[in-house]
Design a protein around this motif. Structure first.
Motif, PDB file in Angstrom:
ATOM      1  N   GLY A  63       1.319  -3.422  15.488  1.00  0.00           N
ATOM      2  CA  GLY A  63       0.296  -2.437  15.851  1.00  0.00           C
ATOM      3  C   GLY A  63      -1.052  -3.093  16.124  1.00  0.00           C
ATOM      4  N   VAL A  64      -1.441  -4.028  15.263  1.00  0.00           N
ATOM      5  CA  VAL A  64      -2.731  -4.713  15.449  1.00  0.00           C
ATOM      6  C   VAL A  64      -2.720  -5.481  16.770  1.00  0.00           C
ATOM      7  N   ALA A  65      -1.612  -6.145  17.077  1.00  0.00           N
ATOM      8  CA  ALA A  65      -1.519  -6.912  18.322  1.00  0.00           C
ATOM      9  C   ALA A  65      -1.697  -5.975  19.521  1.00  0.00           C
ATOM     10  N   ALA A  66      -1.047  -4.809  19.482  1.00  0.00           N
ATOM     11  CA  ALA A  66      -1.148  -3.847  20.588  1.00  0.00           C
ATOM     12  C   ALA A  66      -2.597  -3.367  20.731  1.00  0.00           C
ATOM     13  N   TRP A  67      -3.214  -3.108  19.585  1.00  0.00           N
ATOM     14  CA  TRP A  67      -4.609  -2.634  19.594  1.00  0.00           C
ATOM     15  C   TRP A  67      -5.545  -3.703  20.177  1.00  0.00           C
ATOM     16  N   LEU A  68      -5.374  -4.986  19.745  1.00  0.00           N
ATOM     17  CA  LEU A  68      -6.246  -6.059  20.237  1.00  0.00           C
ATOM     18  C   LEU A  68      -6.026  -6.314  21.734  1.00  0.00           C
ATOM     19  N   ARG A  69      -4.782  -6.229  22.180  1.00  0.00           N
ATOM     20  CA  ARG A  69      -4.510  -6.430  23.623  1.00  0.00           C
ATOM     21  C   ARG A  69      -5.164  -5.316  24.443  1.00  0.00           C
ATOM     22  N   TRP A  70      -5.038  -4.093  23.936  1.00  0.00           N
ATOM     23  CA  TRP A  70      -5.653  -2.943  24.616  1.00  0.00           C
ATOM     24  C   TRP A  70      -7.172  -3.119  24.679  1.00  0.00           C
ATOM     25  N   ARG A  71      -7.751  -3.542  23.546  1.00  0.00           N
ATOM     26  CA  ARG A  71      -9.206  -3.689  23.468  1.00  0.00           C
ATOM     27  C   ARG A  71      -9.706  -4.757  24.445  1.00  0.00           C
ATOM     28  N   GLU A  72      -8.946  -5.845  24.526  1.00  0.00           N
ATOM     29  CA  GLU A  72      -9.317  -6.924  25.428  1.00  0.00           C
ATOM     30  C   GLU A  72      -9.313  -6.433  26.885  1.00  0.00           C
ATOM     31  N   ARG A  73      -8.255  -5.683  27.228  1.00  0.00           N
ATOM     32  CA  ARG A  73      -8.152  -5.140  28.595  1.00  0.00           C
ATOM     33  C   ARG A  73      -9.319  -4.206  28.900  1.00  0.00           C
ATOM     34  N   ARG A  74      -9.650  -3.367  27.930  1.00  0.00           N
ATOM     35  CA  ARG A  74     -10.739  -2.404  28.118  1.00  0.00           C
ATOM     36  C   ARG A  74     -12.066  -3.141  28.293  1.00  0.00           C
ATOM     37  N   LYS A  75     -12.264  -4.184  27.466  1.00  0.00           N
ATOM     38  CA  LYS A  75     -13.516  -4.959  27.551  1.00  0.00           C
ATOM     39  C   LYS A  75     -13.648  -5.593  28.926  1.00  0.00           C
ATOM     40  N   GLY A  87      10.321  -8.757   5.881  1.00  0.00           N
ATOM     41  CA  GLY A  87      10.249  -8.073   7.176  1.00  0.00           C
ATOM     42  C   GLY A  87      10.008  -9.088   8.279  1.00  0.00           C
ATOM     43  N   TRP A  88      10.286  -8.690   9.510  1.00  0.00           N
ATOM     44  CA  TRP A  88      10.095  -9.584  10.655  1.00  0.00           C
ATOM     45  C   TRP A  88       9.456  -8.830  11.813  1.00  0.00           C
ATOM     46  N   VAL A  89       8.581  -9.509  12.526  1.00  0.00           N
ATOM     47  CA  VAL A  89       8.090  -8.960  13.787  1.00  0.00           C
ATOM     48  C   VAL A  89       8.221 -10.060  14.839  1.00  0.00           C
ATOM     49  N   ILE A  90       8.703  -9.693  16.005  1.00  0.00           N
ATOM     50  CA  ILE A  90       8.879 -10.650  17.103  1.00  0.00           C
ATOM     51  C   ILE A  90       8.146 -10.110  18.325  1.00  0.00           C
ATOM     52  N   TRP A  91       7.435 -11.001  19.024  1.00  0.00           N
ATOM     53  CA  TRP A  91       6.815 -10.620  20.286  1.00  0.00           C
ATOM     54  C   TRP A  91       7.666 -11.155  21.428  1.00  0.00           C
ATOM     55  N   LYS A  92       7.583 -10.477  22.554  1.00  0.00           N
ATOM     56  CA  LYS A  92       8.400 -10.840  23.708  1.00  0.00           C
ATOM     57  C   LYS A  92       8.051 -12.242  24.208  1.00  0.00           C
ATOM     58  N   ASP A  93       6.792 -12.619  24.052  1.00  0.00           N
ATOM     59  CA  ASP A  93       6.335 -13.928  24.498  1.00  0.00           C
ATOM     60  C   ASP A  93       5.025 -14.228  23.791  1.00  0.00           C
ATOM     61  N   LYS A  94       4.701 -15.508  23.717  1.00  0.00           N
ATOM     62  CA  LYS A  94       3.471 -15.943  23.054  1.00  0.00           C
ATOM     63  C   LYS A  94       2.238 -15.224  23.601  1.00  0.00           C
ATOM     64  N   GLN A  95       2.248 -14.933  24.910  1.00  0.00           N
ATOM     65  CA  GLN A  95       1.066 -14.312  25.527  1.00  0.00           C
ATOM     66  C   GLN A  95       0.750 -12.921  24.946  1.00  0.00           C
ATOM     67  N   TYR A  96       1.720 -12.283  24.272  1.00  0.00           N
ATOM     68  CA  TYR A  96       1.479 -10.940  23.740  1.00  0.00           C
ATOM     69  C   TYR A  96       0.969 -10.943  22.300  1.00  0.00           C
ATOM     70  N   LEU A  97       0.873 -12.139  21.719  1.00  0.00           N
ATOM     71  CA  LEU A  97       0.302 -12.264  20.374  1.00  0.00           C
ATOM     72  C   LEU A  97      -1.149 -12.721  20.526  1.00  0.00           C
ATOM     73  N   PRO A  98      -2.112 -11.806  20.312  1.00  0.00           N
ATOM     74  CA  PRO A  98      -3.512 -12.158  20.505  1.00  0.00           C
ATOM     75  C   PRO A  98      -3.925 -13.353  19.640  1.00  0.00           C
ATOM     76  N   LYS A  99      -4.730 -14.223  20.223  1.00  0.00           N
ATOM     77  CA  LYS A  99      -5.149 -15.432  19.508  1.00  0.00           C
ATOM     78  C   LYS A  99      -5.872 -15.116  18.204  1.00  0.00           C
ATOM     79  N   GLU A 100      -6.585 -13.999  18.193  1.00  0.00           N
ATOM     80  CA  GLU A 100      -7.352 -13.625  16.987  1.00  0.00           C
ATOM     81  C   GLU A 100      -6.464 -13.417  15.775  1.00  0.00           C
ATOM     82  N   MET A 101      -5.160 -13.293  15.996  1.00  0.00           N
ATOM     83  CA  MET A 101      -4.278 -13.002  14.855  1.00  0.00           C
ATOM     84  C   MET A 101      -3.731 -14.243  14.177  1.00  0.00           C
TER      85      MET A 101
END
Ligand SMILES: *Cc1c(COP(=O)(O)O)cnc(C)c1O
Length: 468
Positions: free
Chosen positions: A128-140, A280-294
């Motif tokens: 969820g945090v990754a999705a939020w940060l990606r969205w925020r970056e796009r909006r900025k 628990g586990w979380v996987i992203w489709k690719d490195k580019q979808y994991l925001p650097k801030e995390m």
């Protein structure tokens, strides 16, 4: 406390400590022997039911003896000490690779992108945090405001999503379940989306029902919406249960990274991953979808260590348990274990469906768990409720929860059975016999039970009519 009367030959239960109340408000002034401390704590940790008879929990209650030994031997290992135990971090990376592969990742990097958590809750939060940060970056980037993020999912969400939205101040928009639509309605979900939607979260293995949201249909609906509105909304799949079921039971079903919009998936290693809690586990489709801030780096553990997670120190034993299971079972073994659970779940589902007092919530059993309710004609004149049945079964050691459904269909009371490794056909037969006996006993009742009277009072206010 060990007083002057106590010595090493004092019997444990004759000791001063055991003769006094357990400490509640203050640390005791003096300590006691390891044996006395052990007994006192142990005596407080008896289970109300045998863990394998607890059909309310999704969490593993059976592992091989070797796995248990392996995990017990690793009890003192702190996962974060990667420089002290470098192979544990490698093992974790391998588990992430294996899961990413099971979920058909397209990622080309040798080490796939993911993180471990204490359970799905932490994994969901990270997704969820990754999705939020990606969205925020796009909006900025677009020079648009980012103060009103929202997330869309069905009302049958697990409590973690309420926590996530509350803690990160994200608006939770829910599509209510209805009598007709028992999973997330993709069209209704799209209607709740706008430019501020950080992601839509379908669930595979809905906690409330055991069903799967249709991720493929949602993916399509969101692509159509993207074309029409320009809003490009990703999907995070909460596959707490389904993440370890679908790849083995239904490998052709598209719910994972094969779908365009699925950018992250979370699961519980301690549910159908077959490991003791908490993992628990979380996987992203690719490195580019994991925001650097995390990703956070620290240098005080003997080397530069980079980590993604809400927690810092955490037990390593579960990672060993997960990797053990992958080696021990292999794809075939996992398939066999999950199929066995599915078989027992379907059997119980069929047998319960045959009882005239019950009706299954759905014809489908998509994960090894299902819910049922009282049949509506039977319910009109019944003198008991599913809550009474829960209590009755508890007397024979079973934990089978009865609960009311989420908003919009909250007047429906259901009962749920979660079948896990360790719940055999024979045990299912014992459970079914106990249910039949309980019902036979309830049918002899002359007067309605307290819980039935309470229900009638509530239902009366909603205009439902009962007769005896
Ligand atoms: C169990 C569950 C969670 C929370 O998982 P934990 O591993 O208990 O933290 C989240 N989502 C769903 C759908 C679940 O079933």
């Amino acid at each position: 406390m060990m007083t002057k009367h106590d010595n090493l030959t004092t019997d444990i239960y004759a000791s001063e400590t055991m003769r006094h109340a357990a400490p509640v408000e203050k640390i005791p002034e003096k300590g006691t022997t390891p044996q006395i401390a052990y007994r006192m704590v142990k005596d407080e940790t008896y289970a109300q039911t045998r863990p394998e008879l607890n059909l309310a929990t999704f969490v593993t209650t059976y592992m091989d003896e070797e796995a248990t030994q392996l995990m017990n031997e690793a009890i003192s290992i702190n996962y974060i000490d990667e420089t002290e135990y470098p192979r544990v971090a490698v093992m974790c990376g391998r588990c992430i690779n294996i899961l990413a592969d099971l979920w058909n990742t397209p990622e080309k990097n040798t080490w796939k992108t993911g993180a471990l958590g204490i359970g799905s809750s932490e994994a969901c939060m990270l997704g969820g945090v990754a999705a939020w940060l990606r969205w925020r970056e796009r909006r900025k980037q677009a020079g648009k405001p980012c103060d009103k993020p929202n997330l869309v999912m069905s009302s049958a969400y697990q409590v973690v999503w309420e926590k996530f939205c509350q803690l990160w101040q994200i608006e939770l928009r829910t599509v209510p379940l209805t009598e007709e639509c028992r999973t997330l309605d993709p069209e209704a979900a799209v209607k709740l989306c706008d430019e501020n939607t950080i992601c839509v979260v379908p669930i595979c293995g809905v906690t409330w029902t055991g069903l799967n949201d249709d991720v493929e249909a949602l993916d399509k609906a969101l692509t159509k919406y993207h074309k029409e509105s320009g809003n490009d909304i990703p999907i995070h799949v909460d596959a707490a249960s389904g993440g370890f079921i679908l790849p083995f039971i239904d490998p052709h079903k598209k719910w994972d990274f094969r779908l365009d919009r699925v950018l992250s998936i979370s699961t519980s290693g301690h549910k159908y991953g077959l490991v003791y809690p908490g993992l628990g586990w979380v996987i992203w489709k690719d490195k580019q979808y994991l925001p650097k801030e995390m990703s956070f780096s620290v240098n005080y553990l003997g080397a530069e260590v980079t980590q993604v997670g809400l927690n810092f120190s955490r037990p390593a034993a579960q990672v060993l348990g997960q990797y053990y299971n992958f080696i021990r079972y292999g794809r075939e073994g996992y398939k066999a274990v999950q199929e066995a659970s599915m078989e027992v779940a379907r059997y119980c589902h069929t047998e319960i469906g045959k009882m005239k007092c019950f009706a299954n919530y759905s014809d489908k059993v998509e994960n090894p768990l299902f819910i049922w309710k009282m049949c509506s004609t039977y319910e009109k004149t019944a003198k008991w409720t599913l809550y009474d049945l829960q209590d009755k079964l508890k007397q024979s050691g079973w934990m089978v929860p009865a609960y009311s459904m989420p908003a919009n269909i909250e007047q429906t009371v259901v009962m749920r059975v979660v079948v896990r490794q360790g719940f055999s056909r024979d045990m299912a037969d014992q459970l079914l016999t106990d249910i039949r006996n309980a019902v036979a006993e309830f049918e002899q009742l002359k007067y309605p039970t307290t819980s039935r009277l309470k229900l009638e009072k509530q239902e009366h206010q909603c205009g439902k009519v009962f007769t005896h």
